[in-house]
Write an enzyme that holds these catalytic residues in place. Structure first.
Site, mmCIF file in Angstrom:
data_model
loop_
_atom_site.group_PDB
_atom_site.id
_atom_site.type_symbol
_atom_site.label_atom_id
_atom_site.label_comp_id
_atom_site.label_asym_id
_atom_site.label_seq_id
_atom_site.Cartn_x
_atom_site.Cartn_y
_atom_site.Cartn_z
ATOM 1 N N ASP A 63 0.821 -1.209 0.000
ATOM 2 C CA ASP A 63 0.000 0.000 0.000
ATOM 3 C C ASP A 63 0.861 1.267 0.000
ATOM 4 O O ASP A 63 1.632 1.487 0.925
ATOM 5 C CB ASP A 63 -0.897 -0.025 1.241
ATOM 6 N N CYS B 19 -6.331 4.671 -2.911
ATOM 7 C CA CYS B 19 -6.314 3.307 -2.377
ATOM 8 C C CYS B 19 -7.567 2.500 -2.689
ATOM 9 O O CYS B 19 -7.526 1.510 -3.396
ATOM 10 C CB CYS B 19 -6.086 3.384 -0.870
ATOM 11 N N HIS C 282 -10.562 -2.233 3.203
ATOM 12 C CA HIS C 282 -10.869 -0.840 2.840
ATOM 13 C C HIS C 282 -11.875 -0.733 1.707
ATOM 14 O O HIS C 282 -11.820 0.184 0.875
ATOM 15 C CB HIS C 282 -9.579 -0.095 2.487
#
Length: 246
Positions: free
Chosen positions: A32, A72, A130
């Site tokens: 990430d 993201c 997420h």
């Protein structure tokens, strides 16, 4: 069109596996906020990444590619569905919290997990999700048999607490049950669970999405990696020390 391309890759791999009298195992590694220049195989000189470099040497290294989003959650949604982020319901940054009404990945879309389960695959995600916290958005509702990790964006690596906004909350789960592994670095937990799943499912085909939260903020690295790169400028040092643990 993009979705078909994504499916074609899996179907092609499956066809190759059948030709070899077995279905291939699939492991997707995602780090990430890692930059292109954070790997030796892409020219980094201030960090050592021998294992990833070995994968690049024995496989395919992309030098010209397209990312569906610089953010993201949208990019994760696109990767898992093969859809543009807007089609997947994640067209912009989502500060996904513990709120049960937090938005998430469009439940009408087919994920990679959904795609391979009918082919007899065991599926798992370990690490950062997420893509929604409500029941219908969670990994176990989106094609994955097993989930171990966090549902929100940025947690502290050792306490597994979300501190980016108030109220703070603990965010570590095994499937739908909250678990506590205080003091163990998130990178180590993700690796531990991945190795366990591989061993337990070695007699059947599997697909694992290994979603490391490193080196995403907050950059809380192991002391041993900070020491390893003690001569690197401070801001860069914390970033690559997080990545070194992957």
């Amino acid at each position: 069109m993009i979705r078909r391309m994504g499916c074609a890759v899996i179907v092609l791999a499956w066809a190759v596996g059948l030709a070899q009298a077995r279905s291939p195992n699939v492991i997707i590694f995602l780090t990430d906020d890692q930059g292109r220049g954070d790997l030796g195989c892409y020219g980094a000189t201030d960090i050592r990444t021998p294992h990833i470099d070995a994968l690049a040497e024995s496989g395919v290294k992309f030098t010209n590619y397209y990312a569906p989003s610089p953010l993201c959650a949208p990019s994760r949604a696109a990767m898992l569905t093969g859809r543009y982020p807007r089609r997947a319901g994640m067209s912009q940054y989502r500060n996904i919290s513990s709120d049960a009404h937090s938005p998430g990945l469009n439940t009408e879309e087919t994920t990679l997990g959904d795609l391979v389960k009918p082919l007899g695959y065991a599926t798992a995600i370990f690490g950062k999700w997420h893509l929604g916290t409500a029941w219908e958005f969670q990994p176990n509702s989106q094609g994955f048999d097993e989930f171990f990790g966090h549902l929100s964006s940025a947690i502290d690596s050792f306490s597994h607490m979300y501190y980016a906004s108030t109220p703070f909350f603990h965010d570590l789960w095994r499937n739908r049950e909250e678990v506590f592994e205080d003091g163990i670095h998130m990178t180590d937990l993700i690796t531990r669970e991945t190795v366990r799943f591989i061993r337990e499912n070695r007699d059947q085909p599997f697909l694992i999405y290994v979603a490391y939260n490193a080196p995403h903020y907050p950059m809380v690295a192991h002391a041993r990696y900070l020491e390893m790169y003690r001569d690197v400028p401070r801001l860069r040092r914390f970033h690559i020390a997080m990545l070194a643990g992957v």
